[in-house]
Each structure stands twice: as structure tokens, then as C-alpha cells.
Design a protein around this motif. Structure first.
Motif, PDB file in Angstrom:
ATOM      1  N   LEU A  94       0.822  -1.198   0.000  1.00  0.00           N
ATOM      2  CA  LEU A  94       0.000   0.000   0.000  1.00  0.00           C
ATOM      3  C   LEU A  94       0.857   1.248   0.000  1.00  0.00           C
ATOM      4  O   LEU A  94       0.590   2.214  -0.699  1.00  0.00           O
ATOM      5  CB  LEU A  94      -0.924   0.002   1.219  1.00  0.00           C
ATOM      6  CG  LEU A  94      -1.781   1.264   1.393  1.00  0.00           C
ATOM      7  CD1 LEU A  94      -2.715   1.411   0.204  1.00  0.00           C
ATOM      8  CD2 LEU A  94      -2.573   1.214   2.684  1.00  0.00           C
ATOM      9  N   GLY A  95       1.919   1.228   0.780  1.00  0.00           N
ATOM     10  CA  GLY A  95       2.800   2.380   0.841  1.00  0.00           C
ATOM     11  C   GLY A  95       3.402   2.694  -0.512  1.00  0.00           C
ATOM     12  O   GLY A  95       3.447   3.831  -0.961  1.00  0.00           O
ATOM     13  N   SER A 109      11.476  17.572  14.264  1.00  0.00           N
ATOM     14  CA  SER A 109      11.550  16.973  12.927  1.00  0.00           C
ATOM     15  C   SER A 109      10.872  15.614  12.908  1.00  0.00           C
ATOM     16  O   SER A 109      10.836  14.904  13.923  1.00  0.00           O
ATOM     17  CB  SER A 109      13.011  16.804  12.483  1.00  0.00           C
ATOM     18  OG  SER A 109      13.710  18.031  12.515  1.00  0.00           O
ATOM     19  N   LEU A 110      10.355  15.241  11.735  1.00  0.00           N
ATOM     20  CA  LEU A 110       9.785  13.923  11.498  1.00  0.00           C
ATOM     21  C   LEU A 110      10.503  13.296  10.316  1.00  0.00           C
ATOM     22  O   LEU A 110      10.757  13.966   9.305  1.00  0.00           O
ATOM     23  CB  LEU A 110       8.291  14.030  11.181  1.00  0.00           C
ATOM     24  CG  LEU A 110       7.387  14.692  12.225  1.00  0.00           C
ATOM     25  CD1 LEU A 110       5.982  14.865  11.661  1.00  0.00           C
ATOM     26  CD2 LEU A 110       7.352  13.871  13.508  1.00  0.00           C
ATOM     27  N   VAL A 111      10.838  12.014  10.440  1.00  0.00           N
ATOM     28  CA  VAL A 111      11.501  11.285   9.349  1.00  0.00           C
ATOM     29  C   VAL A 111      10.783   9.965   9.157  1.00  0.00           C
ATOM     30  O   VAL A 111      10.739   9.124  10.068  1.00  0.00           O
ATOM     31  CB  VAL A 111      12.989  11.025   9.662  1.00  0.00           C
ATOM     32  CG1 VAL A 111      13.634  10.242   8.516  1.00  0.00           C
ATOM     33  CG2 VAL A 111      13.727  12.339   9.882  1.00  0.00           C
ATOM     34  N   LEU A 112      10.198   9.776   7.974  1.00  0.00           N
ATOM     35  CA  LEU A 112       9.525   8.520   7.643  1.00  0.00           C
ATOM     36  C   LEU A 112      10.496   7.621   6.897  1.00  0.00           C
ATOM     37  O   LEU A 112      11.086   8.032   5.892  1.00  0.00           O
ATOM     38  CB  LEU A 112       8.290   8.792   6.788  1.00  0.00           C
ATOM     39  CG  LEU A 112       7.497   7.566   6.328  1.00  0.00           C
ATOM     40  CD1 LEU A 112       7.041   6.719   7.511  1.00  0.00           C
ATOM     41  CD2 LEU A 112       6.313   7.989   5.468  1.00  0.00           C
ATOM     42  N   CYS A 113      10.679   6.406   7.405  1.00  0.00           N
ATOM     43  CA  CYS A 113      11.626   5.455   6.818  1.00  0.00           C
ATOM     44  C   CYS A 113      10.918   4.480   5.880  1.00  0.00           C
ATOM     45  O   CYS A 113       9.715   4.239   5.996  1.00  0.00           O
ATOM     46  CB  CYS A 113      12.350   4.682   7.915  1.00  0.00           C
ATOM     47  SG  CYS A 113      13.226   5.752   9.087  1.00  0.00           S
ATOM     48  N   LEU A 150       8.224   5.576  11.693  1.00  0.00           N
ATOM     49  CA  LEU A 150       8.253   7.026  11.731  1.00  0.00           C
ATOM     50  C   LEU A 150       9.073   7.472  12.937  1.00  0.00           C
ATOM     51  O   LEU A 150       8.799   7.085  14.069  1.00  0.00           O
ATOM     52  CB  LEU A 150       6.831   7.594  11.827  1.00  0.00           C
ATOM     53  CG  LEU A 150       6.707   9.115  11.936  1.00  0.00           C
ATOM     54  CD1 LEU A 150       7.345   9.810  10.739  1.00  0.00           C
ATOM     55  CD2 LEU A 150       5.240   9.527  12.065  1.00  0.00           C
ATOM     56  N   LEU A 151      10.096   8.281  12.680  1.00  0.00           N
ATOM     57  CA  LEU A 151      10.977   8.778  13.731  1.00  0.00           C
ATOM     58  C   LEU A 151      10.697  10.258  13.999  1.00  0.00           C
ATOM     59  O   LEU A 151      10.306  10.999  13.090  1.00  0.00           O
ATOM     60  CB  LEU A 151      12.440   8.609  13.334  1.00  0.00           C
ATOM     61  CG  LEU A 151      12.907   7.194  12.964  1.00  0.00           C
ATOM     62  CD1 LEU A 151      14.336   7.226  12.427  1.00  0.00           C
ATOM     63  CD2 LEU A 151      12.804   6.269  14.164  1.00  0.00           C
ATOM     64  N   SER A 152      10.915  10.687  15.244  1.00  0.00           N
ATOM     65  CA  SER A 152      10.775  12.097  15.582  1.00  0.00           C
ATOM     66  C   SER A 152      11.942  12.521  16.456  1.00  0.00           C
ATOM     67  O   SER A 152      12.571  11.704  17.131  1.00  0.00           O
ATOM     68  CB  SER A 152       9.448  12.364  16.308  1.00  0.00           C
ATOM     69  OG  SER A 152       9.416  11.694  17.568  1.00  0.00           O
ATOM     70  N   ASP A 194       5.177   6.770  18.767  1.00  0.00           N
ATOM     71  CA  ASP A 194       4.248   5.745  19.265  1.00  0.00           C
ATOM     72  C   ASP A 194       2.950   5.824  18.469  1.00  0.00           C
ATOM     73  O   ASP A 194       1.925   6.339  18.930  1.00  0.00           O
ATOM     74  CB  ASP A 194       3.963   5.965  20.752  1.00  0.00           C
ATOM     75  CG  ASP A 194       5.225   5.869  21.595  1.00  0.00           C
ATOM     76  OD1 ASP A 194       6.147   5.132  21.203  1.00  0.00           O
ATOM     77  OD2 ASP A 194       5.279   6.541  22.647  1.00  0.00           O
ATOM     78  N   ILE A 195       2.987   5.318  17.258  1.00  0.00           N
ATOM     79  CA  ILE A 195       1.843   5.422  16.350  1.00  0.00           C
ATOM     80  C   ILE A 195       1.327   4.030  16.011  1.00  0.00           C
ATOM     81  O   ILE A 195       2.110   3.122  15.724  1.00  0.00           O
ATOM     82  CB  ILE A 195       2.233   6.211  15.079  1.00  0.00           C
ATOM     83  CG1 ILE A 195       1.020   6.532  14.227  1.00  0.00           C
ATOM     84  CG2 ILE A 195       3.309   5.499  14.278  1.00  0.00           C
ATOM     85  CD1 ILE A 195       1.307   7.551  13.117  1.00  0.00           C
ATOM     86  N   ASN A 196       0.003   3.859  16.083  1.00  0.00           N
ATOM     87  CA  ASN A 196      -0.616   2.555  15.835  1.00  0.00           C
ATOM     88  C   ASN A 196      -1.137   2.417  14.419  1.00  0.00           C
ATOM     89  O   ASN A 196      -2.005   1.582  14.152  1.00  0.00           O
ATOM     90  CB  ASN A 196      -1.760   2.332  16.837  1.00  0.00           C
ATOM     91  CG  ASN A 196      -1.267   2.234  18.267  1.00  0.00           C
ATOM     92  OD1 ASN A 196      -0.214   1.642  18.534  1.00  0.00           O
ATOM     93  ND2 ASN A 196      -2.005   2.834  19.191  1.00  0.00           N
ATOM     94  N   PHE A 197      -0.636   3.249  13.528  1.00  0.00           N
ATOM     95  CA  PHE A 197      -1.057   3.217  12.139  1.00  0.00           C
ATOM     96  C   PHE A 197       0.181   3.161  11.250  1.00  0.00           C
ATOM     97  O   PHE A 197       1.289   3.463  11.694  1.00  0.00           O
ATOM     98  CB  PHE A 197      -1.892   4.461  11.799  1.00  0.00           C
ATOM     99  CG  PHE A 197      -3.024   4.710  12.759  1.00  0.00           C
ATOM    100  CD1 PHE A 197      -4.249   4.108  12.562  1.00  0.00           C
ATOM    101  CD2 PHE A 197      -2.853   5.541  13.857  1.00  0.00           C
ATOM    102  CE1 PHE A 197      -5.294   4.330  13.453  1.00  0.00           C
ATOM    103  CE2 PHE A 197      -3.883   5.775  14.752  1.00  0.00           C
ATOM    104  CZ  PHE A 197      -5.113   5.167  14.552  1.00  0.00           C
ATOM    105  N   HIS A 198      -0.030   2.788   9.980  1.00  0.00           N
ATOM    106  CA  HIS A 198       1.093   2.709   9.039  1.00  0.00           C
ATOM    107  C   HIS A 198       1.205   4.034   8.280  1.00  0.00           C
ATOM    108  O   HIS A 198       0.371   4.329   7.420  1.00  0.00           O
ATOM    109  CB  HIS A 198       0.874   1.560   8.063  1.00  0.00           C
ATOM    110  CG  HIS A 198       2.009   1.378   7.103  1.00  0.00           C
ATOM    111  ND1 HIS A 198       3.243   0.909   7.493  1.00  0.00           N
ATOM    112  CD2 HIS A 198       2.105   1.612   5.769  1.00  0.00           C
ATOM    113  CE1 HIS A 198       4.040   0.850   6.435  1.00  0.00           C
ATOM    114  NE2 HIS A 198       3.371   1.281   5.387  1.00  0.00           N
ATOM    115  N   PRO A 199       2.201   4.879   8.597  1.00  0.00           N
ATOM    116  CA  PRO A 199       2.318   6.198   7.954  1.00  0.00           C
ATOM    117  C   PRO A 199       2.807   6.103   6.506  1.00  0.00           C
ATOM    118  O   PRO A 199       3.657   5.281   6.180  1.00  0.00           O
ATOM    119  CB  PRO A 199       3.340   6.928   8.833  1.00  0.00           C
ATOM    120  CG  PRO A 199       4.158   5.839   9.451  1.00  0.00           C
ATOM    121  CD  PRO A 199       3.252   4.660   9.611  1.00  0.00           C
TER     122      PRO A 199
END
Length: 443
Positions: A4-5, A278-282, A287-289, A311-316
Motif C-alpha cells: 500500500l505504501g 523533525s519527522l523522518v519517515l523510513c 516514523l521517527l521524531s 508511538d503510532i498505531n497506524f502505518h504512515p
């Protein structure tokens, strides 16, 4: 990253390619606070206040604009032919034009000087810096910043003419994001570089540079101006600011882009810088902050300095940031695996309802009003947010001051509202500055 990503990014890129290659005429519209000229509108359209309460066409731009970027108080627009236009605040030379230009000309879009030999394919803006990416992946910057945001070398704090960031020569840059004094750059092959003001670990770990807290960090929250404020509270706040300014003389600065070590062998696919986080999506979906967490904008219980998982329960799938709040388009729960169902998750500062939802502010939670919508992009301002859907609809919420929601008034909206005045327009892109917005539409 799951299938999906990949599909999400492929669809987004495909959509962008279609409108960039089409022959349709494109128009830029703006709305919100125009006090710095960021709307690009003459007084005859806005009145003495300079604000626009509904989307209004920016005159004087070419008809082949392919993308736009909104800084804190200025704007950039790229044409399909590789030219770059700018308007808005110019105190720090971020427009790429003479500093002697009168203030009443800031709102007039003009082509950026000094990029004649660069085929610009992307542009990104902060409060005091502008940048352009060439089709060869080169990064060009101009403006003023004492916090090293130019990335041109030690103690270089001012550049009037666009200058290439030589430290990134050989890298193919695809995206840059700027905060208050820090910057991140993402390469085509997923490497991440950071530079500028490094306090609070807002650009991660680099070499032997020590991670330290910002001397200007303060958890004293002053009441609204129309409420009584004690003299002792004001004195305490002023003392903290003065002490912080003194300590700032020895600011921790990374003067040139350096590889961010926190990612190890993980590749970055999206980045977003808030004022001081900052936010970094790998690529692996993590997801890193990093940076300041005074508003809960890091979205994690781990309070360590540096980059750690949200701490996210979804797929970014993609990320954005406002001044002190964070936003992520995520995969939504769906029983049909063939449908690219998406939703919006928000966390952080919520004083003006810019999260668009109720519940704990420091916990990433879904914005329920947007359930069922297929989201294409998200953007955050100082205290408002907006998303663009695959149907070409624009939803916006948060602080309504100066017309920054485009709804015709100045009231705050606690949940997403459809900007129905754009119904019938083919919206290609929508971005937020601090207190204003840009919308790129096809005619």
C-alpha cells in the motif's frame, strides 16, 4: 514498506507527473494573512488590511506553474520550464532580489535572480531561507540565518545570490525541509542529511557532536493577552528569555550538511521540520521524531534526545508539520486489502484546534471527520492544517485569524471543514505557510 505504501507514492507521483506534463493553464490562489506580502495580492484586491478571507488569484505569474512552496512569510513558485518566482517578506533577502527593493513591492511576484543556468525542479522555503533543487539534484540556497541554515560553511550567515551547497555535491537531493534554524535534506537513494541549529537533537546525531537541550526551551505558558497576567510571571518569563539569549551566543551549530547517523542502513522516504522538531519517515514504515517535545509534538513516551520511533498505531505514508504539531497520512483499517484507504493522524500543539480532533494531544490519533476520504497530501501552518483529497477537495481547520482558513471569516474551526468555494476547480497542490496558504489549480 508494504505494498500500500508503494502504491500511495506511485499514485502521488503519477498524479504530479500528469499535471506537470499537461498543457492546461495553471493558476495560483492565496488566502490568509497578507501583512508581509505573502499573498502576492495588490491592495486593490485585499483592502488596507492586506488579508484575503477566500482563495484569490495571484496576478502576474506565468501560466505554467508546476509547484508552489509557502515559507513562514514568503512564497516560491516553480514553472514547468525550470524558472523560479518569489514574493513576500524580503528582510532576509529570501526573495532573491535586491534588499533595496521597497517594502510595498514585496507582494509583487518576480523571477528569482541568479538561477538562470539552473533548471529548477523544486523549491522549499523557511522563515529566512529559500532553496531550489536543480534537475541534476543540486541544492541552491539564499537568505540570512545566524543558525547555520544556509549550510554553506562555518560562519556564513548571509547570501544574497543563490549559492550551491557544495557539501552535497554528488548527491541527488529530492526534498528539503526547514525549521526555525535547522534543515533536513533527503536524497533520491534515501540518505538523510542535516545541518543548522542542532539543540534538542532536532537533526539527529552526527559524528562526535554532543546532543544538548536548547537554552531557549521554556515550559512557562503565558495566558492570553486579554487575561490578567501577574508581574512575577512576566518577570520569570523575561528572565528565562534573556538567559537563553545569552547562552545562544554559543549555539550548537552544524555549519554544513552531515549524514544523519540515526538511520543506520534505513532509507528515508519523507521528511518534515516543524519550528523546533523533525519527522523522518523510513522506507520500512517506521516514523521517527526528534527535537523539542514541549507541545507533545514528538508523539512518543521516550523523551531521549535524538531520533526515536513515534508511538503510532497506524502505518504512515507521508508526513507534515506545523509550528508545534505533527501530521501523518496513514493507512486506514480496511477489510478490502485492494483499496488504498487512508486517514489522517495528528498530535502536538492544539491551542487553536489545529489537530482537528479531541483526545490526548501528545498521542497520535486519527482525525475521525476525514474517515472515508482518500487523502493525497497534508500541510500544516502555524496553528492550522489542511488536506487535499483524491477527489480534489480541500479540507481545512484550526485558527481562522486573518482569513487563513479561507472560509470567509475569522473563526476557528475545531474539525475539518470543506473549502467549498473551490468546488469545480481542479486542485493540483495545496500548501500552508505560517498564517497563509497557496493553492495551485488547473483551468
Amino acid at each position: 514498506m508494504r505494498i500500500l505504501g508503494r502504491a500511495f507514492y506511485a499514485n502521488a507521483l503519477g498524479r504530479r507527473a500528469r499535471f506537470m506534463s499537461s498543457n492546461c493553464r495553471r493558476t495560483v490562489m492565496s488566502f490568509g494573512d497578507g501583512s508581509h506580502g505573502a499573498l502576492g495580492l495588490p491592495m486593490s484586491l485585499t483592502g488596507i488590511g492586506g488579508d484575503a478571507y477566500e482563495p484569490t488569484v495571484v496576478p502576474g505569474l506565468p501560466s505554467d506553474i508546476s509547484s508552489v512552496s509557502a515559507g513562514h512569510y514568503h512564497c516560491l513558485a516553480v514553472t514547468s520550464g525550470g524558472a523560479l518566482w518569489a514574493w513576500g517578506r524580503n528582510n532576509e533577502a529570501q526573495l532573491g532580489r535586491s534588499l533595496l527593493a521597497p517594502r510595498d513591492s514585496w507582494n509583487v511576484p518576480k523571477r528569482v535572480e541568479g538561477l538562470d543556468k539552473v533548471n529548477v525542479c523544486g523549491a522549499f522555503a523557511s522563515g529566512v531561507i529559500s532553496s531550489a533543487i536543480g534537475d541534476d539534484g543540486s541544492l541552491w540556497v539564499w537568505g540570512k540565518s545566524k543558525r547555520g541554515q544556509l549550510g554553506l560553511g562555518k560562519n556564513i550567515t548571509e547570501v544574497i545570490v543563490p549559492s550551491r551547497v557544495e557539501a552535497l555535491a554528488g548527491e541527488k537531493i529530492v526534498k528539503v525541509s526547514f525549521g526555525w534554524g535547522h534543515a533536513l535534506a533527503q536524497t533520491e537513494d534515501g540518505k538523510l542529511f542535516g545541518w543548522g541549529y542542532s539543540a534538542d537533537g532536532r537533526i539527529g546525531k552526527m559524528g562526535e557532536a554532543a546532543l544538548e537541550s536548547s537554552p531557549l526551551e521554556s515550559e512557562i505558558n503565558l495566558p492570553e493577552s486579554n487575561l490578567e497576567i501577574s508581574r512575577s510571571t512576566i518577570d520569570a518569563a523575561e528572565k528565562l528569555v534573556l538567559e537563553g539569549m545569552e547562552k545562544e551566543k554559543d549555539m550548537p551549530i552544524i555549519w554544513e550538511p552531515c549524514l544523519v547517523e540515526d538511520l543506520h542502513r534505513v532509507k528515508a522516504v519523507d521528511i518534515a521540520c516543524g519550528l523546533d522538531h523533525s519527522l523522518v519517515l523510513c522506507r520500512n514504515g517506521i516514523l521517527l521524531s526528534c527535537g523539542s517535545n514541549v507541545y507533545g509534538q514528538l508523539g512518543r513516551a521516550n523523551q531521549g534526545l535524538g531520533m526515536y520511533p513515534v508511538d503510532i498505531n497506524f502505518h504512515p505514508l507521508s508526513v507534515a508539520s506545523g509550528l508545534g504539531h505533527s501530521l501523518a497520512i496513514c493507512q486506514a483499517s480496511s477489510s478490502n486489502d485492494t483499496v488504498d484507504a487512508t486517514g489522517l493522524v495528528s498530535w502536538g500543539w492544539n491551542q487553536s484546534s489545529q489537530l482537528g480532533r479531541e483526545g490526548p494531544e501528545n498521542v497520535p490519533l486519527m482525525v475521525n471527520v476525514l474517515e472515508g476520504e482518500s487523502l493525497v497530501s497534508v500541510s500544516g501552518g502555524r496553528a492550522h492544517s489542511m488536506v487535499l483529497t483524491s477527489k480534489g477537495e480541500l479540507w481545512i481547520w484550526g485558527c481562522g485569524k486573518n482569513g487563513r482558513l479561507g472560509l470567509g471569516g475569522s473563526m476557528d474551526e475545531s474539525e475539518p471543514m470543506l473549502l467549498d468555494c473551490l468546488e469545480g476547480c481542479e486542485i493540483l497542490q495545496a500548501v500552508s505557510g505560517f498564517d497563509h496558504n497557496l493553492v495551485l489549480v488547473a483551468e
